[in-house]
Design a protein around this motif. Structure first.
Motif, PDB file in Angstrom:
ATOM      1  N   ILE A   1       0.815  -1.209   0.000  1.00  0.00           N
ATOM      2  CA  ILE A   1       0.000   0.000   0.000  1.00  0.00           C
ATOM      3  C   ILE A   1       0.856   1.269   0.000  1.00  0.00           C
ATOM      4  O   ILE A   1       0.487   2.281  -0.604  1.00  0.00           O
ATOM      5  CB  ILE A   1      -0.984  -0.015   1.196  1.00  0.00           C
ATOM      6  N   ALA A   2       2.034   1.205   0.630  1.00  0.00           N
ATOM      7  CA  ALA A   2       2.910   2.379   0.655  1.00  0.00           C
ATOM      8  C   ALA A   2       3.406   2.707  -0.746  1.00  0.00           C
ATOM      9  O   ALA A   2       3.428   3.873  -1.156  1.00  0.00           O
ATOM     10  CB  ALA A   2       4.083   2.137   1.601  1.00  0.00           C
ATOM     11  N   SER A   3       3.805   1.695  -1.490  1.00  0.00           N
ATOM     12  CA  SER A   3       4.261   1.922  -2.869  1.00  0.00           C
ATOM     13  C   SER A   3       3.125   2.434  -3.728  1.00  0.00           C
ATOM     14  O   SER A   3       3.308   3.342  -4.558  1.00  0.00           O
ATOM     15  CB  SER A   3       4.816   0.625  -3.460  1.00  0.00           C
ATOM     16  N   PHE A   4       1.939   1.885  -3.532  1.00  0.00           N
ATOM     17  CA  PHE A   4       0.783   2.278  -4.331  1.00  0.00           C
ATOM     18  C   PHE A   4       0.461   3.757  -4.152  1.00  0.00           C
ATOM     19  O   PHE A   4       0.074   4.443  -5.098  1.00  0.00           O
ATOM     20  CB  PHE A   4      -0.425   1.433  -3.935  1.00  0.00           C
ATOM     21  N   HIS A   5       0.628   4.258  -2.953  1.00  0.00           N
ATOM     22  CA  HIS A   5       0.296   5.651  -2.670  1.00  0.00           C
ATOM     23  C   HIS A   5       1.506   6.590  -2.774  1.00  0.00           C
ATOM     24  O   HIS A   5       1.409   7.753  -2.368  1.00  0.00           O
ATOM     25  CB  HIS A   5      -0.356   5.763  -1.292  1.00  0.00           C
TER      26      HIS A   5
END
Length: 205
Positions: A76-80
Protein backbone atom coordinates in the motif's frame (compact mmCIF):
# COMPACT_ATOMS: atom_id res chain seq x y z
CA UNK A 1 11.68 16.60 -13.33
CA UNK A 2 12.54 20.18 -12.45
CA UNK A 3 11.03 22.59 -9.94
CA UNK A 4 9.06 24.40 -12.63
CA UNK A 5 7.37 21.18 -13.80
CA UNK A 6 6.52 20.23 -10.22
CA UNK A 7 5.12 23.69 -9.47
CA UNK A 8 3.11 23.70 -12.69
CA UNK A 9 1.47 20.37 -11.85
CA UNK A 10 0.82 21.45 -8.27
CA UNK A 11 -1.00 24.55 -9.52
CA UNK A 12 -3.11 22.46 -11.88
CA UNK A 13 -3.95 19.91 -9.17
CA UNK A 14 -5.06 22.75 -6.90
CA UNK A 15 -7.41 23.92 -9.64
CA UNK A 16 -8.73 20.40 -10.17
CA UNK A 17 -9.41 19.89 -6.48
CA UNK A 18 -11.30 23.16 -6.36
CA UNK A 19 -13.49 22.22 -9.33
CA UNK A 20 -17.23 22.67 -8.80
CA UNK A 21 -18.36 22.25 -12.42
CA UNK A 22 -21.07 19.69 -11.65
CA UNK A 23 -21.56 20.23 -7.92
CA UNK A 24 -25.33 20.40 -8.33
CA UNK A 25 -25.38 16.84 -9.72
CA UNK A 26 -23.25 15.16 -7.05
CA UNK A 27 -25.24 13.66 -4.16
CA UNK A 28 -22.37 13.99 -1.66
CA UNK A 29 -20.96 17.16 -3.16
CA UNK A 30 -17.68 17.62 -5.01
CA UNK A 31 -14.47 16.09 -3.74
CA UNK A 32 -12.10 15.51 -6.68
CA UNK A 33 -9.69 12.70 -5.87
CA UNK A 34 -6.61 12.78 -8.10
CA UNK A 35 -2.95 12.12 -7.33
CA UNK A 36 0.15 12.69 -9.45
CA UNK A 37 3.73 13.89 -9.54
CA UNK A 38 5.67 14.76 -12.70
CA UNK A 39 8.09 11.84 -12.39
CA UNK A 40 5.44 9.12 -12.01
CA UNK A 41 5.95 6.32 -14.51
CA UNK A 42 2.73 4.37 -14.04
CA UNK A 43 -0.72 5.87 -14.62
CA UNK A 44 -3.83 4.21 -13.21
CA UNK A 45 -7.08 5.26 -14.88
CA UNK A 46 -10.17 3.87 -13.19
CA UNK A 47 -13.85 4.76 -13.22
CA UNK A 48 -14.73 7.14 -10.38
CA UNK A 49 -14.38 7.14 -6.59
CA UNK A 50 -16.92 5.14 -4.64
CA UNK A 51 -18.66 6.38 -1.51
CA UNK A 52 -15.97 4.98 0.80
CA UNK A 53 -13.19 6.66 -1.18
CA UNK A 54 -15.17 9.90 -1.21
CA UNK A 55 -15.34 9.74 2.58
CA UNK A 56 -11.63 9.04 3.12
CA UNK A 57 -10.22 11.07 0.24
CA UNK A 58 -7.77 8.22 -0.45
CA UNK A 59 -7.92 6.69 -3.94
CA UNK A 60 -8.74 2.97 -4.12
CA UNK A 61 -9.30 2.88 -0.35
CA UNK A 62 -11.72 -0.03 -0.56
CA UNK A 63 -12.02 -3.71 -1.44
CA UNK A 64 -11.43 -2.94 -5.12
CA UNK A 65 -8.17 -1.25 -4.19
CA UNK A 66 -7.08 -4.23 -2.11
CA UNK A 67 -7.55 -6.50 -5.10
CA UNK A 68 -5.88 -4.06 -7.48
CA UNK A 69 -2.77 -3.87 -5.30
CA UNK A 70 -2.66 -7.65 -5.18
CA UNK A 71 -2.87 -7.73 -8.97
CA UNK A 72 0.05 -5.31 -9.21
CA UNK A 73 2.11 -7.14 -6.60
CA UNK A 74 2.83 -4.02 -4.54
CA UNK A 75 2.22 -2.88 -0.99
CA UNK A 76 0.00 0.00 0.00
CA UNK A 77 2.91 2.38 0.65
CA UNK A 78 4.26 1.92 -2.87
CA UNK A 79 0.78 2.28 -4.33
CA UNK A 80 0.30 5.65 -2.67
CA UNK A 81 3.74 6.93 -3.61
CA UNK A 82 2.79 9.66 -6.08
CA UNK A 83 6.28 9.70 -7.54
CA UNK A 84 5.63 6.11 -8.65
CA UNK A 85 1.91 6.01 -9.47
CA UNK A 86 -0.33 8.72 -10.87
CA UNK A 87 -3.99 7.98 -10.12
CA UNK A 88 -6.42 9.82 -12.38
CA UNK A 89 -9.90 8.31 -12.78
CA UNK A 90 -12.28 9.15 -15.61
CA UNK A 91 -14.51 10.84 -13.06
CA UNK A 92 -12.86 12.61 -10.15
CA UNK A 93 -15.85 12.73 -7.77
CA UNK A 94 -18.30 10.15 -6.46
CA UNK A 95 -21.20 10.22 -8.97
CA UNK A 96 -23.86 8.61 -6.79
CA UNK A 97 -25.74 5.34 -6.98
CA UNK A 98 -27.63 3.99 -9.96
CA UNK A 99 -29.78 0.90 -10.44
CA UNK A 100 -26.93 -1.61 -10.71
CA UNK A 101 -24.24 0.14 -8.70
CA UNK A 102 -22.48 3.48 -8.90
CA UNK A 103 -23.44 5.79 -11.74
CA UNK A 104 -21.01 6.25 -14.64
CA UNK A 105 -18.23 8.82 -14.18
CA UNK A 106 -19.30 12.30 -15.17
CA UNK A 107 -17.92 13.48 -18.49
CA UNK A 108 -16.98 16.94 -17.30
CA UNK A 109 -13.77 15.70 -15.66
CA UNK A 110 -12.21 14.38 -18.85
CA UNK A 111 -13.51 17.32 -20.87
CA UNK A 112 -12.09 19.93 -18.51
CA UNK A 113 -8.99 18.38 -17.02
CA UNK A 114 -7.73 15.06 -18.37
CA UNK A 115 -5.59 16.23 -21.28
CA UNK A 116 -4.14 19.06 -19.21
CA UNK A 117 -3.11 16.62 -16.48
CA UNK A 118 -1.60 14.12 -18.91
CA UNK A 119 0.53 16.89 -20.42
CA UNK A 120 2.14 17.33 -17.00
CA UNK A 121 3.14 13.64 -16.77
CA UNK A 122 5.97 13.23 -19.29
CA UNK A 123 7.50 10.15 -17.67
CA UNK A 124 4.50 7.81 -17.90
CA UNK A 125 5.57 4.50 -19.43
CA UNK A 126 2.63 2.32 -18.47
CA UNK A 127 -1.06 3.21 -18.43
CA UNK A 128 -3.51 0.81 -16.79
CA UNK A 129 -7.01 1.23 -18.19
CA UNK A 130 -9.37 -0.20 -15.60
CA UNK A 131 -12.91 -0.79 -16.82
CA UNK A 132 -14.89 0.11 -19.90
CA UNK A 133 -14.97 3.90 -19.45
CA UNK A 134 -11.18 4.27 -19.39
CA UNK A 135 -10.80 1.86 -22.29
CA UNK A 136 -13.43 3.66 -24.35
CA UNK A 137 -11.73 7.02 -23.82
CA UNK A 138 -8.11 5.99 -24.36
CA UNK A 139 -8.48 3.24 -26.96
CA UNK A 140 -11.40 4.60 -28.95
CA UNK A 141 -12.00 2.52 -32.08
CA UNK A 142 -8.98 0.34 -31.23
CA UNK A 143 -10.86 -1.35 -28.42
CA UNK A 144 -12.71 -4.59 -29.06
CA UNK A 145 -16.45 -5.19 -29.00
CA UNK A 146 -16.47 -6.05 -25.29
CA UNK A 147 -14.34 -5.43 -22.24
CA UNK A 148 -13.48 -9.14 -22.09
CA UNK A 149 -12.19 -9.16 -25.64
CA UNK A 150 -10.24 -5.94 -25.07
CA UNK A 151 -8.56 -7.36 -21.96
CA UNK A 152 -7.80 -10.63 -23.75
CA UNK A 153 -6.15 -8.68 -26.58
CA UNK A 154 -3.74 -6.93 -24.19
CA UNK A 155 -0.74 -7.75 -26.39
CA UNK A 156 -2.08 -5.36 -29.02
CA UNK A 157 -1.78 -2.45 -26.57
CA UNK A 158 1.28 -3.46 -24.51
CA UNK A 159 3.81 -2.47 -23.36
CA UNK A 160 2.56 1.12 -23.01
CA UNK A 161 -1.06 0.26 -22.20
CA UNK A 162 -2.66 -2.68 -20.40
CA UNK A 163 -6.49 -2.89 -20.28
CA UNK A 164 -7.92 -4.49 -17.15
CA UNK A 165 -11.34 -5.40 -15.77
CA UNK A 166 -12.52 -3.55 -12.72
CA UNK A 167 -11.31 -5.28 -9.53
CA UNK A 168 -14.65 -4.76 -7.79
CA UNK A 169 -16.04 -7.66 -5.73
CA UNK A 170 -19.11 -7.33 -7.96
CA UNK A 171 -17.01 -8.82 -10.77
CA UNK A 172 -16.27 -12.07 -8.96
CA UNK A 173 -18.32 -14.07 -11.49
CA UNK A 174 -16.22 -12.59 -14.31
CA UNK A 175 -12.98 -13.67 -12.64
CA UNK A 176 -14.30 -17.19 -12.16
CA UNK A 177 -15.50 -17.39 -15.76
CA UNK A 178 -12.20 -16.17 -17.20
CA UNK A 179 -9.36 -17.95 -15.34
CA UNK A 180 -6.91 -16.96 -18.09
CA UNK A 181 -6.88 -13.47 -16.60
CA UNK A 182 -5.17 -14.65 -13.43
CA UNK A 183 -2.93 -17.25 -15.04
CA UNK A 184 -1.83 -15.32 -18.14
CA UNK A 185 -2.23 -11.59 -17.56
CA UNK A 186 -1.43 -11.05 -13.89
CA UNK A 187 2.12 -12.48 -14.06
CA UNK A 188 2.84 -10.21 -17.03
CA UNK A 189 1.28 -7.23 -15.25
CA UNK A 190 3.32 -7.76 -12.08
CA UNK A 191 6.52 -8.09 -14.06
CA UNK A 192 5.80 -4.90 -15.98
CA UNK A 193 5.03 -2.96 -12.79
CA UNK A 194 8.09 -4.30 -11.00
CA UNK A 195 10.30 -3.17 -13.88
CA UNK A 196 9.05 0.40 -13.52
CA UNK A 197 8.77 0.89 -9.77
CA UNK A 198 11.85 2.62 -8.43
CA UNK A 199 13.20 1.11 -5.24
CA UNK A 200 14.53 3.39 -2.53
CA UNK A 201 18.25 2.61 -2.65
CA UNK A 202 18.67 4.04 0.81
CA UNK A 203 16.76 1.06 2.15
CA UNK A 204 19.04 -1.43 0.44
CA UNK A 205 22.09 -2.14 2.62
Amino acid sequence: MNKREHSSLDVLLTEVRACRACAQDLPLGPRPIVRAEPDARILIVGQAPGARVHASGIPWDDASGDRLRKWLGIDIASFHDESQFAIIPMGFCYPGRGKGGDKPPRRECAQLWLDRLLEKLPEIQLTLLIGQYAQHHFLGTNRKSSLTETVRAWQEYAPAIIPLPHPSPRNQAWFQKHPWFESEILPMLRGRVESLVTRDLRQVK
